[in-house]
Write a protein that holds these residues in place. Structure first.
Motif, short mmCIF file in Angstrom:
data_model
loop_
_atom_site.label_atom_id
_atom_site.label_comp_id
_atom_site.label_asym_id
_atom_site.label_seq_id
_atom_site.Cartn_x
_atom_site.Cartn_y
_atom_site.Cartn_z
N GLU A 17 13.18 -2.38 -6.57
CA GLU A 17 12.28 -1.72 -5.61
C GLU A 17 11.53 -3.09 -5.15
N ILE A 18 11.89 -3.63 -3.90
CA ILE A 18 11.62 -4.96 -3.38
C ILE A 18 10.47 -4.51 -2.36
N HIS A 19 9.33 -5.01 -2.34
CA HIS A 19 8.33 -4.84 -1.13
C HIS A 19 7.91 -6.08 -0.43
N GLN A 20 8.58 -6.34 0.76
CA GLN A 20 8.40 -7.41 1.49
C GLN A 20 7.36 -7.37 2.77
N GLN A 21 6.37 -8.26 2.89
CA GLN A 21 5.30 -8.02 4.05
C GLN A 21 6.30 -8.65 5.11
N LEU A 22 6.01 -8.02 6.43
CA LEU A 22 6.74 -8.49 7.69
C LEU A 22 5.70 -9.29 8.33
N ASP A 23 6.18 -10.47 9.18
CA ASP A 23 5.55 -11.33 9.80
C ASP A 23 5.31 -11.00 11.22
N SER A 24 4.88 -9.78 11.64
CA SER A 24 4.80 -9.34 13.11
C SER A 24 3.38 -9.75 13.41
N GLU A 25 2.95 -9.46 14.83
CA GLU A 25 1.88 -9.94 15.40
C GLU A 25 0.60 -8.99 14.91
N THR A 26 0.91 -7.84 14.74
CA THR A 26 -0.14 -7.00 14.32
C THR A 26 0.13 -6.07 13.45
N LYS A 27 -0.77 -5.40 12.87
CA LYS A 27 -0.43 -4.55 11.78
C LYS A 27 0.43 -3.20 12.13
N LEU A 28 0.52 -2.42 11.34
CA LEU A 28 1.51 -1.40 11.38
C LEU A 28 1.05 -0.18 12.26
N PHE A 29 -0.08 0.22 12.10
CA PHE A 29 -0.52 1.73 12.92
C PHE A 29 -2.05 1.09 13.50
N CYS A 30 -2.18 -0.11 13.84
CA CYS A 30 -3.34 -0.50 14.69
C CYS A 30 -3.07 -1.93 15.33
N ARG A 136 0.68 5.26 4.11
CA ARG A 136 1.74 5.79 4.99
C ARG A 136 3.17 5.02 4.62
N THR A 137 4.17 5.76 4.75
CA THR A 137 5.57 5.20 4.56
C THR A 137 6.54 6.16 5.53
N ALA A 138 7.60 5.32 5.89
CA ALA A 138 8.78 6.14 6.53
C ALA A 138 10.10 5.59 5.95
N LEU A 160 9.66 1.72 5.70
CA LEU A 160 8.82 0.89 6.25
C LEU A 160 7.32 1.37 6.27
N GLU A 161 6.53 0.60 5.57
CA GLU A 161 5.11 1.12 4.94
C GLU A 161 4.26 0.29 5.31
N GLU A 162 2.76 0.71 5.07
CA GLU A 162 1.68 -0.20 5.08
C GLU A 162 1.19 -0.80 3.70
N GLU A 163 0.82 -2.08 3.88
CA GLU A 163 0.48 -2.66 2.81
C GLU A 163 -0.87 -2.20 2.36
N ALA A 164 -1.25 -2.30 1.07
CA ALA A 164 -2.44 -1.64 0.46
C ALA A 164 -3.49 -2.83 0.52
N ALA A 165 -4.69 -2.44 0.32
CA ALA A 165 -5.88 -3.09 0.39
C ALA A 165 -5.90 -4.36 -0.79
N GLN A 166 -6.47 -5.28 -0.73
CA GLN A 166 -6.29 -6.39 -1.93
C GLN A 166 -7.75 -6.19 -2.58
N LYS A 167 -7.36 -5.99 -4.10
CA LYS A 167 -8.56 -5.91 -4.90
C LYS A 167 -9.11 -7.51 -4.92
N GLY A 183 -2.82 -2.23 5.83
CA GLY A 183 -2.10 -1.96 6.96
C GLY A 183 -1.28 -2.97 7.55
N ILE A 184 -1.03 -4.22 6.69
CA ILE A 184 0.19 -5.04 7.11
C ILE A 184 1.46 -4.41 6.87
N PRO A 185 2.30 -4.49 7.77
CA PRO A 185 3.76 -4.13 7.66
C PRO A 185 4.50 -4.53 6.48
N LEU A 186 5.04 -3.56 5.85
CA LEU A 186 6.06 -4.36 4.81
C LEU A 186 7.05 -3.35 4.59
N VAL A 187 8.48 -3.94 4.05
CA VAL A 187 9.56 -3.05 3.92
C VAL A 187 9.61 -2.73 2.47
#
Length: 637
Positions: A17-30, A136-138, A160-167, A183-187
């Protein structure tokens, strides 16, 4: 037996299972910026307590139940780059269309078929990494493949899902998270269990990583991509190992998990042969340790609610100390399960007397619990609720080991390739619909219109031919995050220039990483530094041998220009006359050496010249001049 044959004989099944952050301008749901901030100085802080809830199916996910046992307080840091969506004070916006399109490009590269409609779901997560208590995941696409040397590997899922907060820290009973990453988009890409060996797992991850980077729309750097590895063998069970960040560790992770499952099966067999049993009673042995010298137990008992509890494992003596992975024993595995209740660790009789616990205390405890020398005792000292819960987990786990050998679980990848227990595998009860985000229709017309980028593997072949690079150098630059900088630089110089494509590639992919490995901070090196550097080489102002010296200086003085660095280091080139005069004098001084070595003296003497002029002269110029002067000297002789 080859590696593949060995793992085939064990019935290895492996998927990624590979999780990769996307380099979009804004976050996934805001509309907050998709960026990690440099400082963690928060403009706002708040906290949450998270609890498991019953799903729409009337069930509570077992992984969520175990995560909630710690009853921890979760603190969150917010900034001017975060908003009420991250704080869970405002409903999410619609799915980010840019992130959706990047994800569909990835789907095409993986030869997948998209869903007709994209529905967002909530996935329960109670470790505090989401303020909402869920992620949130889709689901976007399925039915794809990735090609490898050992055959095609199926791609079952693209989400496509939202990244978690960083500890970012811990405070006694609380965990602190930073919301800049939330909220950073990732696949999420899930393969079928078609991987047949540790090396095949690494190759599959490399191939998927290449496809992801080919989009040019994914983030690069530590933490932007993570691999989870699902592993089982024929007589074992499926285990998910989370958080493998280094590609080179995937092979070791698979090897070590197979080793762990085999060793647990051996332990199960040994225990069954001994007719071992687990006594399902938790014993209060606090009175035995009322005058103990053990610092751990004394500290626990200072608390009014402190207790020492023990359990008896009949026939387990000697087994708890058995190694299951390099440096990790069966007792470590038991301790991992106990720690889910918040205790710091436990003691067992395979390692006692030790840590201030005396033989007399052990003898009294064995007598109280009616344990003989073939039995193992495990004790824990802490707040009575934590200690009791920990012992309950120990009983549960050791019983499961007796019954199954290996249990299904989610595990944490450790830096050395081992893994530690986190929680049970989640079930279907953790998923339920997200009612605040409307579904998105994906038409085949739209999907077919999406352009697929050139693969990096294909680009490497093209660059090797186009820029006269060898295959290895072409791969290095094409897979590098400095590809855009290379393209910028190479367009500035013609084929006759002193600046060659090979020189640029070696600077970006060899010299700069070497400086980083030496501990120098290369983040201050900007594109304009490299443009100025190669312009000066092209003009003959400095020699290419000065590159290392200039970059080393700029790492320590990033506010300086390249011209400043060359000037401060006295690296501005010397004249041809001065070089010739030095070489003529050197040849005269080294006549005996030249008579002995002949033209073989060029190499050793060149080192002397280069040391004298330290990056001020071109090595090829020195080599040609030195060879000419030595040849002239020998012909005169």
């Amino acid at each position: 037996m080859t590696g593949n044959d060995y793992y085939k004989s064990l019935g290895l099944k492996c998927g990624l299972e590979i999780h990769q952050q996307l380099d979009s301008e804004t976050k996934l749901f805001c509309h907050c910026p998709n960026q990690i901030i440099d400082t963690k100085d928060a403009q706002i802080e708040f906290f949450r307590f998270l609890r498991p809830v019953v799903s729409e199916m009337g069930e509570i996910d077992k992984a969520a139940i175990e995560q909630s046992k710690l009853n921890r307080k979760y603190c969150y840091k917010g900034y001017d780059t975060t908003c009420l969506v991250e704080y869970d004070e405002e409903p999410p916006s619609e799915v980010n269309p840019e992130a959706l399109e990047i994800s569909l490009v990835i789907a095409k590269l993986l030869q997948m078929r998209p869903a007709d409609q994209v529905h967002v779901m909530r996935k329960i997560v109670l470790d505090g990494s989401n303020t909402t208590g869920f992620q949130r995941t889709a689901f976007l696409a399925g039915g794809g493949i990735v090609e490898t040397s050992s055959g095609d590997v199926g791609i079952d899922v693209l989400c496509l899902e939202e990244e978690a907060a960083q500890k970012v820290g811990e405070r006694s009973e609380s965990i602190v998270y930073s919301l800049d990453r939330l909220g950073i988009p990732l696949v999420e890409i899930g393969t079928a269990p078609d991987i047949i060996s540790p090396s095949h797992a690494k190759e599959t991850a490399q191939q998927i990583g290449m496809l992801l980077r080919s989009t040019g729309c994914v983030k690069r750097g530590l933490g932007t991509i993570r691999q989870d590895v699902n592993i089982s063998i024929e007589k074992g069970v499926r285990v998910e190992i989370k958080g493998v960040q280094a590609l080179d560790m995937i092979e070791t992770i698979v090897e070590r998990e197979v080793e762990r499952q085999l060793n647990l099966l051996k332990i199960q067999n040994a225990l069954l042969n001994r007719k071992a049993t687990v006594v399902e009673e938790i014993f209060d042995v606090t009175d035995i340790f009322s005058r103990t010298t053990s610092k751990v137990i004394k500290k626990a008992l200072k608390n009014n609610h402190g207790k020492v509890y023990g359990v008896k494992l009949v026939g387990f003596s000697g087994i708890i100390g058995e190694e299951i992975q390099p440096g990790r024993r069966f007792g470590t595995e038991i301790s991992d399960h106990a720690k889910t209740s918040g205790v710091g660790g436990l003691f067992h009789t395979d390692e006692l007397p030790k840590y201030g616990i005396t033989q007399n205390e052990l003898d009294i405890m064995r007598k109280k619990l009616e344990a003989n020398e073939n039995d193992a005792l495990i004790i824990v000292a802490d707040d009575h609720n934590k200690a009791y819960s920990a012992m309950d987990s120990v009983i549960k786990f050791t019983k499961q080991t007796l019954e199954y050998g290996v249990i299904e679980s989610t595990r944490r990848a450790l830096p050395d390739g081992n893994s530690s227990y986190m929680r049970p595998l989640p079930g279907a009860a953790r998923m339920y619909p997200e009612t605040d985000v409307p579904p998105v229709k994906v038409s085949m017309q739209y999907f077919n219109s999406i352009k697929v980028p050139e693969l990096l593997s294909e680009k490497a072949i093209r660059y090797a031919h186009e820029f006269d690079l060898n295959e290895e150098l072409a791969k290095h630059i094409v897979y590098s995050k400095d590809l855009d900088l290379f393209n910028l630089l190479i367009k500035r110089y013609d084929s006759e220039s002193r600046v060659t494509s090979t020189l640029v590639v070696r600077t970006l992919t060899a010299i700069v990483p070497e400086l980083r490995r030496e501990g120098l901070d290369t983040t201050g090196l900007k594109d304009n530094h490299f443009v100025q550097l190669f312009d000066m080489i092209a003009e003959g102002t400095i020699a290419k041998e000065a590159i290392d010296h200039v970059l080393r200086y700029l790492c320590k003085n990033p506010e300086k220009t390249t011209e400043d660095a060359a000037s401060d280091l006295s690296l501005i080139g010397v004249g041809k006359v001065e070089i010739e005069e030095f070489i003529v004098q050197l040849v005269e001084e080294k006549q005996d050496f030249i008579n002995e070595k002949g033209m073989g003296a060029v190499g050793p003497l060149m080192g002397i010249v280069m040391k004298e002029f330290r990056g001020k002269v071109d090595g090829q110029v020195v080599n040609n001049t030195l060879a000419q002067k030595i040849k002239e000297y020998l012909s005169e002789e």
